[in-house]
Motif scaffolding. Structure first.
Motif, PDB file in Angstrom:
ATOM      1  N   UNK A   1      45.360  54.852  60.064  1.00 12.49           N
ATOM      2  CA  UNK A   1      44.554  55.202  58.904  1.00 12.49           C
ATOM      3  C   UNK A   1      44.997  56.496  58.253  1.00 12.49           C
ATOM      4  N   UNK A   2      45.940  57.207  58.902  1.00 10.20           N
ATOM      5  CA  UNK A   2      46.422  58.460  58.351  1.00 10.20           C
ATOM      6  C   UNK A   2      47.668  58.259  57.504  1.00 10.20           C
ATOM      7  N   UNK A   3      48.511  59.288  57.447  1.00  7.14           N
ATOM      8  CA  UNK A   3      49.714  59.218  56.623  1.00  7.14           C
ATOM      9  C   UNK A   3      50.914  59.696  57.428  1.00  7.14           C
ATOM     10  N   UNK A   4      52.110  59.445  56.884  1.00  5.04           N
ATOM     11  CA  UNK A   4      53.387  59.857  57.473  1.00  5.04           C
ATOM     12  C   UNK A   4      53.544  59.372  58.904  1.00  5.04           C
ATOM     13  N   UNK A   5      53.544  58.078  59.068  1.00  3.60           N
ATOM     14  CA  UNK A   5      53.790  57.478  60.377  1.00  3.60           C
ATOM     15  C   UNK A   5      55.263  57.594  60.761  1.00  3.60           C
ATOM     16  N   UNK A   6      56.129  57.743  59.763  1.00  6.44           N
ATOM     17  CA  UNK A   6      57.569  57.790  60.025  1.00  6.44           C
ATOM     18  C   UNK A   6      57.950  58.989  60.884  1.00  6.44           C
ATOM     19  N   UNK A   7      57.510  60.185  60.493  1.00  8.71           N
ATOM     20  CA  UNK A   7      57.939  61.400  61.194  1.00  8.71           C
ATOM     21  C   UNK A   7      57.493  61.403  62.650  1.00  8.71           C
ATOM     22  N   UNK A   8      56.224  61.118  62.886  1.00  8.44           N
ATOM     23  CA  UNK A   8      55.705  61.154  64.260  1.00  8.44           C
ATOM     24  C   UNK A   8      56.371  60.099  65.137  1.00  8.44           C
ATOM     25  N   UNK A   9      56.599  58.906  64.595  1.00  4.19           N
ATOM     26  CA  UNK A   9      57.229  57.849  65.378  1.00  4.19           C
ATOM     27  C   UNK A   9      58.696  58.141  65.629  1.00  4.19           C
ATOM     28  N   UNK A  10      59.397  58.609  64.618  1.00  6.79           N
ATOM     29  CA  UNK A  10      60.824  58.896  64.763  1.00  6.79           C
ATOM     30  C   UNK A  10      61.062  59.982  65.806  1.00  6.79           C
ATOM     31  N   UNK A  11      60.284  61.061  65.735  1.00 11.24           N
ATOM     32  CA  UNK A  11      60.454  62.158  66.687  1.00 11.24           C
ATOM     33  C   UNK A  11      60.058  61.736  68.097  1.00 11.24           C
ATOM     34  N   UNK A  12      58.924  61.056  68.217  1.00 11.63           N
ATOM     35  CA  UNK A  12      58.473  60.637  69.537  1.00 11.63           C
ATOM     36  C   UNK A  12      59.395  59.620  70.173  1.00 11.63           C
ATOM     37  N   UNK A  13      59.865  58.660  69.377  1.00 11.51           N
ATOM     38  CA  UNK A  13      60.724  57.619  69.931  1.00 11.51           C
ATOM     39  C   UNK A  13      62.102  58.174  70.299  1.00 11.51           C
ATOM     40  N   UNK A  14      62.600  59.110  69.509  1.00  8.71           N
ATOM     41  CA  UNK A  14      63.877  59.737  69.852  1.00  8.71           C
ATOM     42  C   UNK A  14      63.774  60.482  71.185  1.00  8.71           C
ATOM     43  N   UNK A  15      62.666  61.171  71.394  1.00 14.69           N
ATOM     44  CA  UNK A  15      62.463  61.860  72.672  1.00 14.69           C
ATOM     45  C   UNK A  15      62.449  60.870  73.825  1.00 14.69           C
TER      46      UNK A  15
END
Length: 681
Positions: free
Chosen positions: A144-158
């Motif tokens: 329901x929020x915004x900018x799912x790309x940044x959080x997913x990209x950073x978390x998945x890369x880790x």
């Protein structure tokens, strides 16, 4: 007959695979699942027809055997249960949750990701040895929020860099099958906003982010499948199929991923290609099979041709698990419906009052200890069987019948664990006093493996005779070991066996053993452990234990010199090479042949089953004619008569007695297999 056409030439890594039982990677293809074929079959289709004929023979005994038969795990725990510190929950020497799942017929386990920093290698290796595929539910997006790309990209890369998800070759761990983009299915459904386009955008951003992280890390193919579970509900704001449960969301996701600009989103990667090659639709439901067929599956087959789908979370209603069997029956008749996952493995005390979905197990009568999961200390109780809300029968028994597994002895779940007793006279006495022949078989098998040996292909009958001889009370462990070390003809020693860290051991136990051996080592220094072996306590154990054991001379007994209170195990090369990083860390392992290329793993004979059994050499199970890229750990069970499974003797007559398969069926399968082999040649 379901015909899956070959993918177009030049398809990307990870895409366009023929549909298979629980696909290794994405099963993309054009499937003709309804109606008669109206053209002359090609040679490839003729080959497929023979394969189907073989499958029909196996399906007569287990109609759901070729389907996705999943189970959600760890929903009761706040932390990430894939941590190595949680091994007392899912490891063989602990509660054995993964072993129990395998026994019940489960072939995929789904877990939510809550910690990006933990090393999941031990969990994934254990799942792989149990032939369990793993589906990860990401929780990086603020629904329901915004900018799912940044959080997913950073978390998945880790996760990719530190989480044990990749092999040393930069490929996905063989046990990984699916990544679910927005988390647990019911969490997604509960947090959906009123605007379905917002939901679609978050899925597309997460899809874009996963592909972007893979590119930055340099992941090599084949790539893992991707899904995003949608609710089984109508979508009033969806432009297409709005009145059909789940289908409106799925159509919107497909259109949005194909053209993300329609949502005002500029993708960093080719989301259309990623979706078409790797995406599988999924949904959560408690609907009946009849409702699914009429309102979902039939229109799905018309609208989403070539895109597979499965139930990510099936919650039994009043009808109980028997309804799940009917849902799987729908999948048997469909070329795109892969199967279903049951909602919950374990329910802690007090959860029933919170309207939690029914689970297979609840807490038993005593604790097995505590574990540290993501910084929280959790109790690990033994298991008590729950009752099916529909039939009133034990839920694990009903699930085993549905999934083609074997029933559990509920009373034994809080009893002695033959995988946990020490390989000493005291441990032997504990097993023999119990008087369980199946448990003694496990104990003897553990001793054989710890001597770096395996049972010869024709040694099954001798193994059973030997076990019976030592199963009686008053036996002697020293005599048992001495007889095995004398190398009877039915026991074969692997010259490449090595001392490695036991994956069933708790990290602290392994760490203590490493410290002791490092202090007493002469030929190597623990200050010089390579980086690829220092990121995991078990990989470091492989490095230290294998080299320290090589320093020893004279009369060496692996049960003494390679045990370390259960932290170490002296085991065969096919087994330790299936553990991530062992080739790089175990002394002398780098030059050994690839295990996956071996036609028959000697470790497959550890329970007496081999090429003489009704199962074909290198298959996934006795007599089912399947092949699989996942190895088999035959330590997962014992006689079906004792409520456990997957322990078939090399003696064909005993196999027939255990399985109940008529001779005619076995010979029919053999004839079909011969025909299939001829076509292949």
């Amino acid at each position: 007959l379901v015909v899956v056409e070959a993918p177009p030439a030049g398809s990307m890594e990870g895409e366009a695979r023929p549909r298979a039982p629980l696909p290794r990677r994405h099963p993309r293809g054009t499937a003709t699942a309804m109606g008669a074929l109206r053209r002359t079959p090609s040679s490839a289709e003729t080959y497929l027809a023979v394969s189907c004929a073989v499958a029909v023979v196996a399906a007569s005994a287990a109609p759901h055997g070729a389907l996705l038969r999943g189970l959600r795990y760890g929903a009761d725990v706040e932390g990430d249960v894939m941590s190595a510190t949680a091994v007392p929950m899912w490891g063989n020497a602990g509660r054995g949750d993964l072993r129990i799942m395998k026994q019940l017929g489960v072939n995929m386990v789904s877990l939510r990701v809550t910690d990006t920093e933990i090393d999941r290698t031990n969990f994934l290796d254990t799942a792989r040895m149990m032939e369990l595929a793993v589906a990860l539910e990401l929780s990086f997006c603020d629904l329901g929020g915004s900018d799912c790309f940044t959080s997913t990209s950073e978390g998945y890369e880790t996760m990719l860099r530190r989480g044990g998800m990749l092999t040393p070759a930069g490929k996905y761990h063989p046990a990984l099958r699916y990544v679910s983009l927005l988390g647990p299915p019911k969490t997604v459904a509960a947090n959906l906003t009123g605007d379905p386009k917002q939901f679609a955008r978050q899925v597309v951003e997460a899809l874009d982010a996963v592909s972007d992280a893979e590119t930055r890390v340099g992941v090599k193919g084949p790539l893992v499948n991707i899904t995003a579970a949608v609710p089984y509900a109508e979508c009033s704001g969806c432009p297409e199929l709005s009145g059909r449960p789940a289908l409106g969301f799925m159509a919107l996701l497909q259109a949005s991923a194909t053209n993300p600009k329609r949502l005002g989103y500029i993708a960093q990667t080719d989301t259309a290609r990623t979706f078409s090659s790797r995406f599988t639709h999924s949904f959560a439901t408690q609907a009946t099979a009849a409702h699914l067929r009429e309102y979902f599956l039939l229109p799905y087959m018309e609208r989403f041709r070539g895109v597979p789908v499965f139930v990510a979370e099936f919650t039994p209603a009043q009808a109980g698990i028997s309804e799940l069997a009917k849902v799987l029956d729908l999948a048997v008749d469909s070329g795109l419906f892969l199967g279903a996952s049951l909602s919950q493995y374990y329910m802690p005390a007090g959860a029933a009052e919170q309207d939690a979905p029914p689970a297979l197990f609840g807490p038993g009568d005593h604790s097995l200890g505590t574990v540290n999961v993501s910084g929280s200390l959790l109790d690990v109780p033994c298991l008590a069987v729950s009752l099916d809300p529909g039939s009133g029968a034990p839920m694990p028994t009903v699930l085993a019948s549905t999934f083609g597994g074997s029933a559990l002895d509920g009373a034994a779940l809080c009893g002695m664990n033959p995988w946990a007793v020490p390989l000493t006279q005291a441990g032997y006495a504990e097993v023999s006093e119990e008087g369980s022949f199946p448990h003694m078989k496990i104990f003897v098998r553990r001793v054989i493996e710890h001597l770096g040996a395996f049972i010869s292909p024709s040694g099954g009958a001798n193994y059973l005779y030997f076990t019976r001889k030592y199963a009686s009370k008053g036996g002697n462990f020293f005599r048992l070991v001495s007889e095995l070390r004398a190398s009877p003809e039915w026991v074969m020693v692997d010259p490449n066996a090595a001392c490695v860290a036991d994956r069933a051991a708790e990290p602290m136990l392994v760490s203590n053993a490493i410290s002791w051996m490092c202090k007493h080592a002469n030929s190597f220094s623990c200050d010089e452990v390579p980086q690829e072996c220092s990121g995991s306590i078990h990989k470091m154990g492989d490095y230290v234990f294998s080299r320290y054991y090589r320093e020893l001379s004279g009369y060496i007994n692996p049960l003494v010199s390679c045990y370390a209170d259960g932290a170490a195990v002296f085991t065969t090369s096919p087994r330790f090479l299936r553990q991530t990083g062992s080739r790089q860390c175990v002394a002398g392992a780098s030059g050994l042949a690839e295990v996956e290329a071996m036609q028959q793993d000697p470790a497959d004979f550890l329970d007496g089953r081999g090429a003489d059994a009704a199962g074909s050499v290198g298959t996934g199970g006795a007599g089912d004619g399947r092949t699989t890229s996942l190895p088999i750990d035959l330590d997962v069970g014992i006689d079906a008569a004792d409520g456990l499974n997957y322990d078939k003797s090399a003696d064909a007559n005993e196999f027939l007695a255990i399985s109940g398969a008529p001779h005619s069926q076995v010979w029919t399968a053999a004839l079909f297999f011969t025909a299939l082999t001829s076509l292949s040649a």
